[in-house]
Design a protein around this motif. Structure first.
Motif, PDB file in Angstrom:
ATOM      1  N   LYS A  38      37.103  -4.188  13.374  1.00  0.00           N
ATOM      2  CA  LYS A  38      36.894  -2.833  13.898  1.00  0.00           C
ATOM      3  C   LYS A  38      36.792  -1.820  12.773  1.00  0.00           C
ATOM      4  O   LYS A  38      36.003  -0.879  12.848  1.00  0.00           O
ATOM      5  CB  LYS A  38      38.045  -2.451  14.854  1.00  0.00           C
ATOM      6  N   ASN A  39      37.596  -2.000  11.741  1.00  0.00           N
ATOM      7  CA  ASN A  39      37.549  -1.090  10.602  1.00  0.00           C
ATOM      8  C   ASN A  39      36.191  -1.165   9.908  1.00  0.00           C
ATOM      9  O   ASN A  39      35.577  -0.140   9.592  1.00  0.00           O
ATOM     10  CB  ASN A  39      38.664  -1.441   9.614  1.00  0.00           C
ATOM     11  N   ILE A  40      35.710  -2.383   9.682  1.00  0.00           N
ATOM     12  CA  ILE A  40      34.408  -2.562   9.022  1.00  0.00           C
ATOM     13  C   ILE A  40      33.290  -2.001   9.887  1.00  0.00           C
ATOM     14  O   ILE A  40      32.373  -1.324   9.393  1.00  0.00           O
ATOM     15  CB  ILE A  40      34.162  -4.059   8.721  1.00  0.00           C
ATOM     16  N   MET A  41      33.370  -2.232  11.198  1.00  0.00           N
ATOM     17  CA  MET A  41      32.341  -1.740  12.114  1.00  0.00           C
ATOM     18  C   MET A  41      32.327  -0.219  12.188  1.00  0.00           C
ATOM     19  O   MET A  41      31.268   0.394  12.341  1.00  0.00           O
ATOM     20  CB  MET A  41      32.545  -2.340  13.513  1.00  0.00           C
ATOM     21  N   SER A  42      33.503   0.399  12.065  1.00  0.00           N
ATOM     22  CA  SER A  42      33.565   1.858  12.129  1.00  0.00           C
ATOM     23  C   SER A  42      32.832   2.501  10.955  1.00  0.00           C
ATOM     24  O   SER A  42      32.384   3.642  11.037  1.00  0.00           O
ATOM     25  CB  SER A  42      35.017   2.327  12.156  1.00  0.00           C
ATOM     26  N   HIS A  43      32.714   1.771   9.859  1.00  0.00           N
ATOM     27  CA  HIS A  43      31.992   2.270   8.685  1.00  0.00           C
ATOM     28  C   HIS A  43      30.534   1.797   8.667  1.00  0.00           C
ATOM     29  O   HIS A  43      29.766   2.185   7.784  1.00  0.00           O
ATOM     30  CB  HIS A  43      32.690   1.811   7.403  1.00  0.00           C
ATOM     31  N   ASN A  44      30.184   0.949   9.619  1.00  0.00           N
ATOM     32  CA  ASN A  44      28.804   0.458   9.742  1.00  0.00           C
ATOM     33  C   ASN A  44      28.388   0.496  11.210  1.00  0.00           C
ATOM     34  O   ASN A  44      28.383  -0.541  11.891  1.00  0.00           O
ATOM     35  CB  ASN A  44      28.699  -0.979   9.208  1.00  0.00           C
ATOM     36  N   PRO A  45      28.056   1.678  11.731  1.00  0.00           N
ATOM     37  CA  PRO A  45      27.746   1.854  13.152  1.00  0.00           C
ATOM     38  C   PRO A  45      26.672   0.916  13.693  1.00  0.00           C
ATOM     39  O   PRO A  45      26.681   0.570  14.882  1.00  0.00           O
ATOM     40  CB  PRO A  45      27.262   3.315  13.228  1.00  0.00           C
ATOM     41  N   LYS A  46      25.756   0.471  12.839  1.00  0.00           N
ATOM     42  CA  LYS A  46      24.676  -0.413  13.304  1.00  0.00           C
ATOM     43  C   LYS A  46      25.219  -1.741  13.822  1.00  0.00           C
ATOM     44  O   LYS A  46      24.567  -2.408  14.630  1.00  0.00           O
ATOM     45  CB  LYS A  46      23.686  -0.670  12.161  1.00  0.00           C
ATOM     46  N   MET A  47      26.404  -2.127  13.356  1.00  0.00           N
ATOM     47  CA  MET A  47      27.002  -3.398  13.779  1.00  0.00           C
ATOM     48  C   MET A  47      27.319  -3.407  15.266  1.00  0.00           C
ATOM     49  O   MET A  47      27.367  -4.471  15.891  1.00  0.00           O
ATOM     50  CB  MET A  47      28.274  -3.676  12.975  1.00  0.00           C
ATOM     51  N   TYR A  48      27.523  -2.223  15.858  1.00  0.00           N
ATOM     52  CA  TYR A  48      27.868  -2.145  17.276  1.00  0.00           C
ATOM     53  C   TYR A  48      26.741  -2.632  18.186  1.00  0.00           C
ATOM     54  O   TYR A  48      26.978  -2.979  19.343  1.00  0.00           O
ATOM     55  CB  TYR A  48      28.258  -0.713  17.655  1.00  0.00           C
ATOM     56  N   LYS A  49      25.514  -2.637  17.663  1.00  0.00           N
ATOM     57  CA  LYS A  49      24.364  -3.061  18.484  1.00  0.00           C
ATOM     58  C   LYS A  49      24.466  -4.529  18.882  1.00  0.00           C
ATOM     59  O   LYS A  49      23.987  -4.926  19.936  1.00  0.00           O
ATOM     60  CB  LYS A  49      23.058  -2.808  17.718  1.00  0.00           C
ATOM     61  N   ILE A  50      25.050  -5.323  18.023  1.00  0.00           N
ATOM     62  CA  ILE A  50      25.255  -6.743  18.353  1.00  0.00           C
ATOM     63  C   ILE A  50      26.748  -7.091  18.184  1.00  0.00           C
ATOM     64  O   ILE A  50      27.116  -8.082  17.568  1.00  0.00           O
ATOM     65  CB  ILE A  50      24.361  -7.662  17.494  1.00  0.00           C
ATOM     66  N   GLU A  51      27.581  -6.229  18.771  1.00  0.00           N
ATOM     67  CA  GLU A  51      29.027  -6.350  18.627  1.00  0.00           C
ATOM     68  C   GLU A  51      29.548  -7.711  19.074  1.00  0.00           C
ATOM     69  O   GLU A  51      30.399  -8.318  18.416  1.00  0.00           O
ATOM     70  CB  GLU A  51      29.702  -5.237  19.436  1.00  0.00           C
ATOM     71  N   GLY A  52      29.038  -8.214  20.206  1.00  0.00           N
ATOM     72  CA  GLY A  52      29.505  -9.492  20.740  1.00  0.00           C
ATOM     73  C   GLY A  52      29.310 -10.644  19.771  1.00  0.00           C
ATOM     74  O   GLY A  52      30.176 -11.527  19.640  1.00  0.00           O
ATOM     75  N   ILE A  53      28.186 -10.625  19.065  1.00  0.00           N
ATOM     76  CA  ILE A  53      27.891 -11.693  18.103  1.00  0.00           C
ATOM     77  C   ILE A  53      28.887 -11.652  16.944  1.00  0.00           C
ATOM     78  O   ILE A  53      29.384 -12.683  16.486  1.00  0.00           O
ATOM     79  CB  ILE A  53      26.439 -11.560  17.572  1.00  0.00           C
ATOM     80  N   TYR A  54      29.187 -10.438  16.479  1.00  0.00           N
ATOM     81  CA  TYR A  54      30.142 -10.298  15.380  1.00  0.00           C
ATOM     82  C   TYR A  54      31.522 -10.795  15.780  1.00  0.00           C
ATOM     83  O   TYR A  54      32.200 -11.475  15.005  1.00  0.00           O
ATOM     84  CB  TYR A  54      30.221  -8.837  14.925  1.00  0.00           C
ATOM     85  N   TRP A  55      31.962 -10.461  17.008  1.00  0.00           N
ATOM     86  CA  TRP A  55      33.278 -10.899  17.468  1.00  0.00           C
ATOM     87  C   TRP A  55      33.346 -12.411  17.587  1.00  0.00           C
ATOM     88  O   TRP A  55      34.336 -13.036  17.189  1.00  0.00           O
ATOM     89  CB  TRP A  55      33.624 -10.255  18.813  1.00  0.00           C
ATOM     90  N   ALA A  56      32.288 -13.013  18.141  1.00  0.00           N
ATOM     91  CA  ALA A  56      32.252 -14.472  18.282  1.00  0.00           C
ATOM     92  C   ALA A  56      32.287 -15.145  16.910  1.00  0.00           C
ATOM     93  O   ALA A  56      33.042 -16.104  16.689  1.00  0.00           O
ATOM     94  CB  ALA A  56      30.986 -14.884  19.043  1.00  0.00           C
ATOM     95  N   GLY A  57      31.499 -14.613  15.984  1.00  0.00           N
ATOM     96  CA  GLY A  57      31.465 -15.173  14.632  1.00  0.00           C
ATOM     97  C   GLY A  57      32.794 -15.027  13.926  1.00  0.00           C
ATOM     98  O   GLY A  57      33.255 -15.946  13.236  1.00  0.00           O
ATOM     99  N   TYR A  58      33.426 -13.884  14.121  1.00  0.00           N
ATOM    100  CA  TYR A  58      34.726 -13.604  13.494  1.00  0.00           C
ATOM    101  C   TYR A  58      35.778 -14.602  13.984  1.00  0.00           C
ATOM    102  O   TYR A  58      36.543 -15.159  13.187  1.00  0.00           O
ATOM    103  CB  TYR A  58      35.124 -12.167  13.845  1.00  0.00           C
ATOM    104  N   ALA A  59      35.821 -14.842  15.286  1.00  0.00           N
ATOM    105  CA  ALA A  59      36.783 -15.785  15.866  1.00  0.00           C
ATOM    106  C   ALA A  59      36.510 -17.211  15.381  1.00  0.00           C
ATOM    107  O   ALA A  59      37.438 -17.956  15.038  1.00  0.00           O
ATOM    108  CB  ALA A  59      36.719 -15.727  17.390  1.00  0.00           C
ATOM    109  N   VAL A  60      35.222 -17.607  15.335  1.00  0.00           N
ATOM    110  CA  VAL A  60      34.847 -18.953  14.885  1.00  0.00           C
ATOM    111  C   VAL A  60      35.246 -19.168  13.430  1.00  0.00           C
ATOM    112  O   VAL A  60      35.794 -20.213  13.066  1.00  0.00           O
ATOM    113  CB  VAL A  60      33.320 -19.182  15.064  1.00  0.00           C
ATOM    114  N   VAL A  61      35.001 -18.161  12.589  1.00  0.00           N
ATOM    115  CA  VAL A  61      35.361 -18.264  11.171  1.00  0.00           C
ATOM    116  C   VAL A  61      36.872 -18.439  11.012  1.00  0.00           C
ATOM    117  O   VAL A  61      37.340 -19.298  10.249  1.00  0.00           O
ATOM    118  CB  VAL A  61      34.886 -17.003  10.390  1.00  0.00           C
ATOM    119  N   PHE A  62      37.646 -17.654  11.769  1.00  0.00           N
ATOM    120  CA  PHE A  62      39.105 -17.718  11.664  1.00  0.00           C
ATOM    121  C   PHE A  62      39.611 -19.109  12.052  1.00  0.00           C
ATOM    122  O   PHE A  62      40.421 -19.706  11.337  1.00  0.00           O
ATOM    123  CB  PHE A  62      39.738 -16.661  12.570  1.00  0.00           C
TER     124      PHE A  62
END
Length: 406
Positions: free
Chosen positions: A247-271
């Motif tokens: 969320k912190n990184i996304m708040s500094h990069n508003p364009k990331m919100y356009k494909i927010e779901g993909i970022y969350w899925a990727g973040y969970a998979v990486v973890f």
């Protein structure tokens, strides 16, 4: 008499906890920004609300309960956001707003004394490390505000250090702590460890505890929703949690919100992948590790501290002061490090870095204007990496201890 004096001198010399307690006692006696700390006024500005501020908010609620009012219906700032089970304390004589300084004193002194009780004797090296953690901004924040988490801390630690041979006595303390705040459910790991023989009797016990928890959630669902709404969160300042970093990184990069779901899925998979990869890479190292070959009390404290941290990390955005529960992991980490257990050096290095994050951010801000958020992001990465290591430790402990018995 001479023998007793010699014995006392030896204890004083070999156990530095005594000196820490004396300094703590003196400090708490003058802990009042308006009076005892007046000597610092010329160069430090203090907010009077900071003196046991969280405790004073809690006591506003218990004072209202005492006269038959509902604190949730009162309009004051900050709004009351404690479960109504805290009404229990309104029946205790002296637990009211008029005595907040005495209560705050006792909260800090008792919680720290209980923790010291569980750490064993302090030599110079051990004392230096513990004091580094206990004087960190995170620790001082929870003490300064007289946060109610200190009550939870005391409730969970007391039966472990005071009644190490009694398993059953821990359960009422655990349930009381859970009903006062939800996050102590993470400490349930220690019950699983204490009752690690999975026979019919123990499974029935787990089921009973689970039913009590579910009933509590059901009865208090609306209240929990109000508390969640009233509790402020942050992903840019003094907070931590699984979602905070992204969320912190996304708040500094508003364009990331356009494909927010993909970022969350990727973040969970990486973890999750990191956990499995580490287990795979270091499989031989972990197989040689027997984390149960230390004091049972140290393992219990570790499971309480790591369980609460992981629950707060994954299921909420928690204020930084809750990281204080990580100090409960230290007695076990120190014992494991003596046996060169894998990963302990990493934990011992990053714990001070995490707890001193506020100071490191201020230094970064003074040296590199506007770059303190980089330190915050690094801190969140360290917190996430710590979560991975603690999960692996917990898996290894429970894998070794849990046994199915007819």
């Amino acid at each position: 008499m001479t023998g007793n004096s010699k014995s006392l001198q030896i204890r004083l010399k070999n156990d530095l906890r005594i000196y820490y307690v004396l300094v703590l006692l003196i400090f708490l006696l003058v802990f009042d920004y308006a009076q005892g700390w007046h000597v610092f006024r010329s160069f430090i500005k203090f907010d009077s609300w900071s003196v046991y501020g969280d405790l004073r908010l809690l006591l506003k609620g218990t004072d209202l309960y005492q006269i038959g009012k509902d604190p949730f219906k009162e309009h004051y700032e900050p709004p009351y956001n404690y479960p109504s089970f805290w009404r229990f304390f309104s029946y205790i004589k002296g637990f009211d707003g008029a005595h907040y300084k005495i209560i705050g004193f006792l909260l800090i002194f008792c919680s720290q004394s209980l923790f010291l009780w569980g750490t064993g004797n302090w030599n110079v090296k051990k004392a230096a490390y513990y004091i580094l953690l206990l004087l960190s901004p995170v620790s001082l924040l929870i003490f300064e505000r007289g946060n109610s988490d200190l009550i939870i801390f005391s409730l969970l630690v007391f039966p472990i250090v005071a009644f190490p041979k009694s398993k059953m006595i821990y359960i009422p303390f655990f349930l009381l702590a859970f009903m006062l705040k939800l996050y102590p459910i993470g400490a349930g790991l220690v019950i699983l460890y204490l009752y690690s023989k999975l026979n019919f009797k123990n499974i029935l016990l787990f089921a009973s505890i689970g039913c009590i928890i579910l009933i509590y959630f059901g009865v208090n669902y609306e209240e929990i929703a109000i508390i969640r709404e009233r509790t402020p969160t942050s992903f840019a300042e003094l907070s931590f949690g699984f979602s905070v970093l992204l969320k912190n990184i996304m708040s500094h990069n508003p364009k990331m919100y356009k494909i927010e779901g993909i970022y969350w899925a990727g973040y969970a998979v990486v973890f999750i992948s990191i956990i499995f990869v580490l287990l795979k890479i270091f499989k031989k190292k972990w197989e040689q590790t027997d984390l149960t070959q230390i004091k049972k009390q140290e393992i219990s404290l570790f499971l309480i501290g790591s369980g609460i941290f992981l629950f707060s990390f994954f299921l909420s955005i928690s204020w930084e002061y809750r990281l204080f529960f990580l100090v409960l992991c230290v007695p076990a980490i120190i014992s494991w490090s003596k046996n060169n257990q894998f990963g302990t050096k990493f934990v011992m290095v990053i714990l001070p870095l995490i707890l001193w994050n506020q100071t490191l951010r201020r230094i970064a801000e003074s040296l590199f204007s506007g770059q303190s958020n980089v330190i915050f992001i690094i801190n969140q990465v360290l917190i996430s990496s710590l979560a991975v290591v603690l999960i692996i430790y917990i898996i290894l402990i429970l894998k070794k201890s849990i046994k199915l018995v007819k």
